[in-house]
Design an enzyme around this catalytic site. Structure first.
Site, PDB file in Angstrom:
ATOM      1  N   GLY A 164       2.727   3.160  -5.718  1.00 40.75           N
ATOM      2  CA  GLY A 164       2.067   2.671  -6.915  1.00 40.75           C
ATOM      3  C   GLY A 164       0.559   2.561  -6.777  1.00 40.75           C
TER       4      GLY A 164
ATOM      5  N   ALA B 120       0.810  -1.218   0.000  1.00 42.57           N
ATOM      6  CA  ALA B 120       0.000   0.000   0.000  1.00 42.57           C
ATOM      7  C   ALA B 120       0.840   1.264   0.000  1.00 42.57           C
ATOM      8  CB  ALA B 120      -0.932   0.021   1.215  1.00 42.57           C
TER       9      ALA B 120
ATOM     10  N   TYR C 142       9.340 -13.733 -12.402  1.00 45.18           N
ATOM     11  CA  TYR C 142       8.193 -12.862 -12.096  1.00 45.18           C
ATOM     12  C   TYR C 142       6.921 -13.370 -12.773  1.00 45.18           C
ATOM     13  CZ  TYR C 142       5.152  -8.782 -12.020  1.00 45.18           C
ATOM     14  OH  TYR C 142       4.072  -7.947 -11.858  1.00 45.18           O
TER      15      TYR C 142
END
Length: 313
Positions: A13, A10, A194
């Site tokens: 971004g 949080a 990823y």
């Protein structure tokens, strides 16, 4: 009714944008941020100050934090235990949501956490799984778990513009360890780790939908390509410059999503404004199908069993 939503990722971004939307739009929300070290306290103070400046009356909102290093399963376990204890003492209102928004991408597939697991897999998969499992019996239905994923899991040019290799699935016992991919010391291997971790996250969302009690819905949220979120903060200087200064211009095209739009859409999913049955994949602002590869019950069951072993105390 007062309720608690727990969120990772949080502090920057789309998570930072979503946090503001959640607090402004959800009356009686206690927003609990999970962040490393002192950053959680700073973020909680910033959010509370912003909310106080915008609202003329106290809507019952509160913001607090729990410290955790998501790259360490012991740290995640401690954070989840602290949340459980606060709920049991009545220091937090009933738990109605968990948002696993934090994500990381390294420039190699060799970065290792303290428990010996590869760090991309730890942060993007195992940390969320450990939170879900340790908080599972503390959710008050109706509750919603939202895991941020990525359309890089499709592995085609349409979804990643050739910037990230597609996933390369292997046994979870291989994926969870450093060196799972070819040329593991390269950025290509790091990006493969990823995309593969995001495929794994979708697999687990499907498995949660099968296994979690009724009333606890689990949704995978794909924000699309969002430049400038800090995801590439471990990349080299050229890549970081491109992500900060050049690629954000792509948000003027259909190929990318602005941070504000993605954060607002994430909040919509968390609050249920975007209607999505448990096990759904939400592409930006609508329910859609994830990749064909992502629907594999046998693989999902194998991953569940491995994640249980990896996160066992």
């Amino acid at each position: 009714m007062k309720h608690t939503i727990v969120m990772t990722g949080a502090s920057r971004g789309i998570g930072r944008v979503a946090a503001g939307h959640l607090l402004r739009r959800s009356a009686d929300l206690h927003f609990l941020v999970v962040a490393r070290g002192s950053s959680g306290g700073r973020l909680a103070a910033e959010l509370a100050a912003e909310l106080a400046a915008e609202l003329t009356t106290d809507g019952g909102h509160a913001v607090s934090h729990v410290s955790a290093d998501l790259g360490s399963l012991d740290s995640v376990r401690s954070a989840a235990t602290e949340i459980r204890d606060r709920l049991d003492r009545g220091d937090l209102p009933p738990l109605r949501g968990f948002v696993g928004n934090a994500g990381i991408q390294y420039t190699n597939a060799l970065t290792e956490g303290p428990e010996g697991f590869e760090s991309t897999f730890t942060v993007n998969v195992l940390a969320n799984h450990l939170f879900v499992r340790l908080l599972q019996d503390r959710f008050a239905a109706p509750a919603r778990i939202v895991i941020t994923v990525s359309d890089t899991h499709f592995g085609d040019f349409r979804h990643n513009l050739g910037m990230v290799p597609g996933p390369s699935w292997k046994s979870p016992d291989v994926l969870a360890r450093p060196g799972a991919f070819a040329r593991p010391d390269t950025a290509v291997a790091g990006r493969t780790a990823y995309s593969t971790s995001k495929l794994a996250a979708i697999h687990l969302v499907h498995e949660y939908a099968r296994r979690l009690p009724a009333g606890i819905d689990t949704v995978a949220y794909n924000p699309g390509f969002v430049p400038g979120t800090g995801l590439a903060r471990h990349a080299g200087p050229v890549s970081r410059f491109a992500m900060r200064r050049i690629l954000p211009m792509m948000t003027l095209t259909p190929f990318a999503t602005s941070r504000d739009a993605a954060g607002r859409s994430l909040a919509d999913v968390v609050l249920g404004t975007t209607v999505a049955p448990t096990g759904s994949y939400v592409d930006r602002d609508r329910v859609a199908r994830s990749s064909e590869e992502s629907y594999d019950p046998l693989r999902e069951g194998e991953l569940w069993e491995a994640a249980e072993r990896f996160t066992a105390a």
